[in-house]
Design an enzyme around this catalytic site. Structure first.
Site, PDB file in Angstrom:
ATOM      1  N   SER A  54       4.344   1.297  -1.674  1.00  0.00           N
ATOM      2  CA  SER A  54       3.037   0.819  -1.233  1.00  0.00           C
ATOM      3  C   SER A  54       2.114   2.017  -1.074  1.00  0.00           C
ATOM      4  CB  SER A  54       3.159   0.078   0.100  1.00  0.00           C
ATOM      5  OG  SER A  54       1.889  -0.158   0.676  1.00  0.00           O
ATOM      6  N   TYR A  81       5.550  -0.700   9.049  1.00  0.00           N
ATOM      7  CA  TYR A  81       5.342  -0.931   7.620  1.00  0.00           C
ATOM      8  C   TYR A  81       5.175   0.381   6.851  1.00  0.00           C
ATOM      9  CZ  TYR A  81       3.920  -3.157   3.288  1.00  0.00           C
ATOM     10  OH  TYR A  81       3.865  -3.573   1.978  1.00  0.00           O
TER      11      TYR A  81
END
Length: 245
Positions: free
Chosen positions: A135, A148
């Site tokens: 990501s 995250y």
């Protein structure tokens, strides 16, 4: 362009969103697709919709024994794509241990378990293809991204270590780092998400990279420059620009 005809690929985290669309890309290209996730109903629906040969195996990637059993059931594979992930927006001042644990468990440890379950066979056969989904949020810690950012950074570092070890072998390692994609995960965000993509468009970028021999891809390109350049910023500049106001 890779010849996908007759290749067998196991996609973990493929029941919806990006994973679902990548399954369609591979199936249309002629690969046999084995899809996995926790939801059997969604997997059944996906297998029925895929245009090529397809099957499913339910698996919970937080359970190492279940992952190893699923890998054995999948059998000899040409490639594995890890797309499973969970996300909750979380500030340090609003820490939720359960959710933070789950993000680490699914986003990073799940990927490690899946790779660990298949890489031995690939090394024995002297060939294979492993794709991990990172990501843009993994390049540096971001505000509101407790759990995250760290879990994606860990998965990206895992891919880099694998590439360092395997780059001269016939096992191709790739890490693909998307930005915002319109899914049930990003629906949780209450802020404007620049360059947000539809899953179909993101899957095309993802699959295009799978057809190359290049290790890493980050997209959307212009948006990714912000994150890559942020790694060069001194801390005082980075936190002034990216830290909570």
């Amino acid at each position: 362009m890779t010849d996908w005809q007759g290749k067998r690929y196991w996609l973990v985290g493929a029941s919806e969103g990006l994973g679902r669309e990548v399954a369609f890309c591979l199936s249309r290209a002629g690969a046999e697709v084995i899809v996995s996730a926790r939801s059997e109903d969604r997997l059944k629906e996906l297998v029925e919709e895929l245009p090529g040969k397809a099957s499913y195996i339910t698996v919970d990637v937080s359970d190492r024994e279940a992952v190893e059993k699923a890998a054995a059931e999948a059998g000899e594979l040409d490639g594995v794509v890890y797309l499973a992930g969970v996300y909750w927006p979380m500030k340090a001042s609003e820490w939720d241990n359960e959710k933070a644990d789950l993000m680490g468990e699914i986003n990073y440890l799940g990927g490690s378990r899946v790779v660990g379950a298949v890489i031995g066979g690939m090394i024995e056969r002297g060939r294979g293809h492993i794709v991990l989904t990172g990501s843009l949020s993994g390049f540096r810690g971001l505000p509101g991204a407790i759990g995250y950012s760290a879990s994606k950074a860990g998965l990206m570092a895992l891919a880099e270590s694998m590439q360092a070890d395997l780059r001269t072998s016939d096992i191709k390692v790739q890490v693909i780092n998307p930005g915002f994609i319109k899914t049930r995960l990003t629906d949780k965000n209450d802020f404007t998400m620049p360059f947000i993509m539809e899953p179909e468009d993101a899957a095309k970028e993802f699959f295009d990279h799978m057809n190359t021999d290049t290790f890493k891809k980050s997209f959307p390109m212009v948006f990714s420059w912000v994150f890559r350049l942020s790694q060069l910023m001194p801390d005082w500049m980075y936190y002034r620009l990216f830290g909570s106001k």
